[in-house]
Design a protein around this motif. Sequence first.
Motif, PDB file in Angstrom:
ATOM      1  N   PRO A 197       0.796  -1.228   0.000  1.00 20.74           N
ATOM      2  CA  PRO A 197       0.000   0.000   0.000  1.00 20.74           C
ATOM      3  C   PRO A 197       0.830   1.281   0.000  1.00 20.74           C
ATOM      4  CG  PRO A 197      -0.907  -1.582   1.554  1.00 20.74           C
ATOM      5  CD  PRO A 197       0.420  -2.126   1.111  1.00 20.74           C
ATOM      6  N   GLU A 198       1.990   1.246   0.651  1.00 17.90           N
ATOM      7  CA  GLU A 198       2.803   2.456   0.759  1.00 17.90           C
ATOM      8  C   GLU A 198       3.736   2.646  -0.430  1.00 17.90           C
ATOM      9  OE1 GLU A 198       4.829   2.653   4.465  1.00 17.90           O
ATOM     10  OE2 GLU A 198       3.013   2.499   5.677  1.00 17.90           O
ATOM     11  N   LYS A 199       4.337   1.569  -0.918  1.00 21.76           N
ATOM     12  CA  LYS A 199       5.329   1.684  -1.985  1.00 21.76           C
ATOM     13  C   LYS A 199       4.735   1.654  -3.388  1.00 21.76           C
ATOM     14  CE  LYS A 199       9.064  -0.389   0.751  1.00 21.76           C
ATOM     15  NZ  LYS A 199      10.042  -1.504   0.834  1.00 21.76           N
ATOM     16  N   ASP A 200       3.596   0.972  -3.556  1.00 18.05           N
ATOM     17  CA  ASP A 200       3.044   0.779  -4.897  1.00 18.05           C
ATOM     18  C   ASP A 200       2.063   1.853  -5.327  1.00 18.05           C
ATOM     19  OD1 ASP A 200       4.509  -1.514  -5.176  1.00 18.05           O
ATOM     20  OD2 ASP A 200       2.890  -2.871  -4.599  1.00 18.05           O
ATOM     21  N   PHE A 201       1.673   2.732  -4.395  1.00 12.99           N
ATOM     22  CA  PHE A 201       0.673   3.748  -4.732  1.00 12.99           C
ATOM     23  C   PHE A 201       1.057   5.124  -4.175  1.00 12.99           C
ATOM     24  CE2 PHE A 201      -1.643  -0.300  -4.541  1.00 12.99           C
ATOM     25  CZ  PHE A 201      -2.270  -0.296  -5.778  1.00 12.99           C
ATOM     26  N   VAL A 202       0.508   6.147  -4.812  1.00  9.84           N
ATOM     27  CA  VAL A 202       0.616   7.510  -4.286  1.00  9.84           C
ATOM     28  C   VAL A 202      -0.807   8.003  -4.010  1.00  9.84           C
ATOM     29  CG1 VAL A 202       2.790   8.112  -5.378  1.00  9.84           C
ATOM     30  CG2 VAL A 202       0.685   8.433  -6.652  1.00  9.84           C
ATOM     31  N   PRO A 203      -1.066   8.594  -2.839  1.00 12.83           N
ATOM     32  CA  PRO A 203      -2.409   9.086  -2.525  1.00 12.83           C
ATOM     33  C   PRO A 203      -2.811  10.220  -3.460  1.00 12.83           C
ATOM     34  CG  PRO A 203      -1.032   8.912  -0.554  1.00 12.83           C
ATOM     35  CD  PRO A 203      -0.117   8.768  -1.732  1.00 12.83           C
ATOM     36  N   VAL A 204      -4.095  10.269  -3.789  1.00 13.27           N
ATOM     37  CA  VAL A 204      -4.635  11.372  -4.599  1.00 13.27           C
ATOM     38  C   VAL A 204      -5.639  12.167  -3.762  1.00 13.27           C
ATOM     39  CG1 VAL A 204      -5.894  12.016  -6.690  1.00 13.27           C
ATOM     40  CG2 VAL A 204      -4.271  10.097  -6.746  1.00 13.27           C
ATOM     41  N   THR A 205      -6.724  11.525  -3.345  1.00 12.38           N
ATOM     42  CA  THR A 205      -7.694  12.199  -2.481  1.00 12.38           C
ATOM     43  C   THR A 205      -8.705  11.207  -1.929  1.00 12.38           C
ATOM     44  OG1 THR A 205      -9.297  14.026  -2.350  1.00 12.38           O
ATOM     45  CG2 THR A 205      -9.303  12.740  -4.372  1.00 12.38           C
ATOM     46  N   LYS A 206      -9.175  11.466  -0.709  1.00 14.64           N
ATOM     47  CA  LYS A 206     -10.339  10.749  -0.199  1.00 14.64           C
ATOM     48  C   LYS A 206     -11.562  11.372  -0.860  1.00 14.64           C
ATOM     49  CE  LYS A 206      -8.872   9.289   4.440  1.00 14.64           C
ATOM     50  NZ  LYS A 206      -9.155   9.428   5.883  1.00 14.64           N
ATOM     51  N   VAL A 207     -12.421  10.542  -1.400  1.00 10.66           N
ATOM     52  CA  VAL A 207     -13.588  11.058  -2.114  1.00 10.66           C
ATOM     53  C   VAL A 207     -14.766  11.261  -1.160  1.00 10.66           C
ATOM     54  CG1 VAL A 207     -15.254  10.609  -3.964  1.00 10.66           C
ATOM     55  CG2 VAL A 207     -12.829  10.031  -4.276  1.00 10.66           C
ATOM     56  N   VAL A 208     -15.146  10.185  -0.451  1.00  9.49           N
ATOM     57  CA  VAL A 208     -16.283  10.268   0.470  1.00  9.49           C
ATOM     58  C   VAL A 208     -15.999   9.441   1.716  1.00  9.49           C
ATOM     59  CG1 VAL A 208     -18.101  10.712  -1.238  1.00  9.49           C
ATOM     60  CG2 VAL A 208     -17.371   8.363  -0.782  1.00  9.49           C
ATOM     61  N   MET A 209     -16.762   9.705   2.741  1.00 10.16           N
ATOM     62  CA  MET A 209     -16.688   8.927   3.963  1.00 10.16           C
ATOM     63  C   MET A 209     -18.115   8.707   4.463  1.00 10.16           C
ATOM     64  SD  MET A 209     -15.304  11.855   6.606  1.00 10.16           S
ATOM     65  CE  MET A 209     -15.454  10.782   8.034  1.00 10.16           C
ATOM     66  N   GLY A 210     -18.284   7.713   5.306  1.00 10.92           N
ATOM     67  CA  GLY A 210     -19.627   7.471   5.821  1.00 10.92           C
ATOM     68  C   GLY A 210     -19.641   6.359   6.847  1.00 10.92           C
ATOM     69  N   PRO A 211     -20.708   6.277   7.632  1.00 13.03           N
ATOM     70  CA  PRO A 211     -20.824   5.243   8.668  1.00 13.03           C
ATOM     71  C   PRO A 211     -21.348   3.937   8.090  1.00 13.03           C
ATOM     72  CG  PRO A 211     -22.744   6.637   8.733  1.00 13.03           C
ATOM     73  CD  PRO A 211     -21.854   7.210   7.656  1.00 13.03           C
ATOM     74  N   GLN A 212     -21.401   2.918   8.936  1.00 13.60           N
ATOM     75  CA  GLN A 212     -22.048   1.660   8.580  1.00 13.60           C
ATOM     76  C   GLN A 212     -23.384   1.564   9.326  1.00 13.60           C
ATOM     77  OE1 GLN A 212     -18.618   1.445   9.766  1.00 13.60           O
ATOM     78  NE2 GLN A 212     -17.969   1.661   7.633  1.00 13.60           N
ATOM     79  N   VAL A 213     -24.174   0.591   8.926  1.00 17.41           N
ATOM     80  CA  VAL A 213     -25.468   0.382   9.568  1.00 17.41           C
ATOM     81  C   VAL A 213     -25.596  -1.090   9.950  1.00 17.41           C
ATOM     82  CG1 VAL A 213     -26.582   0.108   7.308  1.00 17.41           C
ATOM     83  CG2 VAL A 213     -27.985   0.595   9.331  1.00 17.41           C
ATOM     84  N   LEU A 214     -26.076  -1.331  11.159  1.00 15.94           N
ATOM     85  CA  LEU A 214     -26.329  -2.696  11.635  1.00 15.94           C
ATOM     86  C   LEU A 214     -27.683  -3.130  11.084  1.00 15.94           C
ATOM     87  CD1 LEU A 214     -25.747  -5.154  13.468  1.00 15.94           C
ATOM     88  CD2 LEU A 214     -26.786  -3.866  15.357  1.00 15.94           C
ATOM     89  N   VAL A 215     -27.675  -4.176  10.253  1.00 22.05           N
ATOM     90  CA  VAL A 215     -28.917  -4.625   9.612  1.00 22.05           C
ATOM     91  C   VAL A 215     -29.146  -6.113   9.866  1.00 22.05           C
ATOM     92  CG1 VAL A 215     -29.099  -2.890   7.777  1.00 22.05           C
ATOM     93  CG2 VAL A 215     -27.596  -4.860   7.454  1.00 22.05           C
ATOM     94  N   VAL A 216     -30.450  -6.483   9.866  1.00 19.17           N
ATOM     95  CA  VAL A 216     -30.874  -7.876  10.006  1.00 19.17           C
ATOM     96  C   VAL A 216     -31.937  -8.117   8.940  1.00 19.17           C
ATOM     97  CG1 VAL A 216     -30.377  -7.994  12.474  1.00 19.17           C
ATOM     98  CG2 VAL A 216     -32.649  -7.251  11.699  1.00 19.17           C
TER      99      VAL A 216
END
Length: 408
Positions: A197-216
């Motif tokens: 992850p560190e050597k093979d890529f260069v960061p560009v930008t985080k696009v979106v973020m969000g929570p998870q939901v507990l579902v049944v």
Amino acid sequence: MSGRQYALAQRISGVALAVFLPVHFWALGRALEGEAALQSFLRWTEQPLVKASEWAIVLALAVHFFGGVRILMVEFLPWRDWLKNLGAVSVCAAPALGLLFALASGAHAQAWPQKPVKFIVPFPPGGATDVSARLLAQRLQEIWGQTIVIENRGGAAGGVGAAEAARAAPDGYTLFFPSGSVMTANQHIYPKLNYDPEKDFVPVTKVVMGPQVLVVPANSPYRTVKDLIDAAKAQPGKFTFGHAGIGSQVHLAAENFVNAAGIDAVQVPYKGEAPALTGLVAGETTFMLANVAAAVGHVNAGRLRALGVTSRTEFGALPGVPPIAKTLPGFENVGWFGIVAPAGTPREIVQKVYQDTKKALETTELKARFYVQGLIPVGNSPEEMAREMREESRLWARVVRERRIEVK
């Protein structure tokens, strides 16, 4: 240094340049003959030492230029030795040629993109990562005037797609669209990754973020977070939870929940988030911590029941669904999806992708479409993304160690 010595130095350097420059541009011409050779040449020019050397040569040649003018004005006569003429001409021409070479990579980036761009998404269609990539791609296509192809490469909790993206040519035409766990957690879980992850890529930008939901499942007897926890405690080892693969974002979210709730539940890995949700709808598992973007359609359609969200407060995409923190004080889990590029991608292209993505995320239409999916636009800089990834990697290293999460 006397005038005679200075003139001699000018002539010697001129002759050296007269020999060097034709060879140099011949090599550049050969590089332009094939795509692979060109990409190799461009990667070489992006090395910090090479870039510094290029500008040092330009500066030195600029100094030589004034001496070259003097030689031309005072000593350039038809009957002089042809070698001296060649040296003087080289001294005068070299600054322009050197500057052209130094700016070559910048000109290449400014012309990007001139053909379709590919987003490699390391999970099957239908998951939150895929949804995020497709929504952004629609807007970037308008900005770039080029088609964006979404290529889904699921498997190994994102590792299959990551390995393919790492091997891609670093020309900006193949970009990687991972979830956070692919870049910050997998290296602590899988003993042998076929990408770094560190050597093979260069960061560009985080696009979106969000929570998870507990579902049944919709027909589940559990209607609250407390109901589920109490029942799981009464039947240790009987409850199961699905996820998108060991080390995936939703797997880690579920592990956090199981740990915080103090229950004993069995994990069931699937080949992606969408298949895991399909399995839950079919009753193959008891519960799941899914990304809101992937689960909201099932919830709205009545196929799944949402018990709680992993954000500290209620989330707009799922009105009326309480935070899990109301039952488990302090509990919170947030995931993200973003863009990284193969190592060696020209910085000018990285900056353009970042700036254009940020521009796209600022549009009211795209913001609204993400919010409906339970996603919050981010658009941070490559430097900010790199720093946050390092911090998150340290966090997951500790969680993986404490929860003893591993692939045997």
